[in-house]
Design a protein around this motif. Structure first.
Motif, PDB file in Angstrom:
ATOM      1  N   THR A 233      40.986 -17.731  46.109  1.00 38.90           N
ATOM      2  CA  THR A 233      39.677 -17.888  46.750  1.00 38.90           C
ATOM      3  C   THR A 233      39.772 -18.801  47.971  1.00 38.90           C
ATOM      4  O   THR A 233      38.776 -19.364  48.402  1.00 38.90           O
ATOM      5  CB  THR A 233      38.648 -18.475  45.757  1.00 38.90           C
TER       6      THR A 233
ATOM      7  N   ARG B 152      34.292 -11.878  49.960  1.00 34.41           N
ATOM      8  CA  ARG B 152      35.224 -11.396  48.937  1.00 34.41           C
ATOM      9  C   ARG B 152      36.184 -10.335  49.461  1.00 34.41           C
ATOM     10  O   ARG B 152      37.263 -10.141  48.920  1.00 34.41           O
ATOM     11  CB  ARG B 152      34.441 -10.840  47.737  1.00 34.41           C
TER      12      ARG B 152
ATOM     13  N   TYR C  62      35.963 -13.999  37.961  1.00 33.09           N
ATOM     14  CA  TYR C  62      35.566 -13.164  39.102  1.00 33.09           C
ATOM     15  C   TYR C  62      34.048 -13.001  39.162  1.00 33.09           C
ATOM     16  O   TYR C  62      33.463 -12.974  40.244  1.00 33.09           O
ATOM     17  CB  TYR C  62      36.248 -11.790  39.078  1.00 33.09           C
TER      18      TYR C  62
ATOM     19  N   TYR D 266      32.717 -15.914  40.887  1.00 36.19           N
ATOM     20  CA  TYR D 266      33.057 -15.777  42.309  1.00 36.19           C
ATOM     21  C   TYR D 266      32.073 -14.822  42.995  1.00 36.19           C
ATOM     22  O   TYR D 266      31.611 -15.087  44.105  1.00 36.19           O
ATOM     23  CB  TYR D 266      34.503 -15.275  42.408  1.00 36.19           C
ATOM     24  N   GLN D 267      31.730 -13.724  42.326  1.00 40.31           N
ATOM     25  CA  GLN D 267      30.767 -12.765  42.875  1.00 40.31           C
ATOM     26  C   GLN D 267      29.412 -13.423  43.145  1.00 40.31           C
ATOM     27  O   GLN D 267      28.746 -13.092  44.117  1.00 40.31           O
ATOM     28  CB  GLN D 267      30.555 -11.589  41.917  1.00 40.31           C
TER      29      GLN D 267
END
Length: 193
Positions: A116, A124, A177, A180-181
């Motif tokens: 990241t 992303r 993830y 992160y989204q």
């Protein structure tokens, strides 16, 4: 000719996405056996070879402009395209290019590192964002029907590709993830998209 160009881009995108799918990879893994480690290289060679006729068609299609482009529009469009190209180049530096290209092999069951940093902290899919800038910048620069069709087709392909890629990334990285989204935009930095 424009219809052929549009569907050539969509066909290329469909083949590219199919080859990137887990279903296809698993099918190929069964057929290739121990040679599956060459899959990424095979994938990239096929993607490159299939892109050549699409680009040839893109450049050979007659240029019909939708409106007279001003000098400001032409310069702005070229600037956007160059910015997209730079964005792609910077994004690629965040990846192991040997692994990305398929030249360096990894074990099939080896999970890639979850990254990241770099541009990935702002968007992303930075390579896809750069591609969007590149194609839409080309359209702004010349306002041609072929540039518009290319930009629309590539945008459709990328949106579909991102949808499936996101599903794969959630399967690989799980809750990490998903978090992160929630925190990082998908395609356009600083926007919730």
């Amino acid at each position: 000719m424009l219809i052929l160009l549009f569907f050539s881009w969509l066909f290329y995108g469909a083949i590219h996405s199919l080859m990137a799918s887990n279903y296809f990879k698993n099918f190929v893994a069964e057929k290739m056996g121990k040679y599956v480690r060459f899959y990424r290289l095979f994938y990239n060679v096929i993607a490159f070879v299939l892109l050549i006729p699409v680009l040839a068609l893109q450049f050979s299609t007659e240029k019909n402009t939708l409106w007279q482009v001003s000098d400001y529009e032409a310069i702005s469009g070229k600037f956007i395209s160059v910015l997209g190209t730079i964005f792609i180049a910077i994004a690629l530096q965040g990846y192991d290019l040997g692994e990305f290209s398929g030249i360096h092999f990894k074990k099939q069951d080896e999970i890639p590192a979850f990254k990241t940093d770099g541009l990935l902290q702002y968007v992303r899919h930075p390579i896809y964002f750069g591609i969007l800038l590149l194609f839409w910048g080309l359209f702004v620069a010349d306002a041609s029907t072929k540039s518009l069709l290319g930009a629309i087709a590539v945008t459709i392909y990328l949106l579909i590709g991102v949808y499936f890629e996101e599903k794969k990334l959630v399967l690989v990285f799980g809750e990490k993830y998903k978090a992160y989204q929630k925190n990082v935009p998908m395609l356009i930095p600083f926007l919730r998209f």
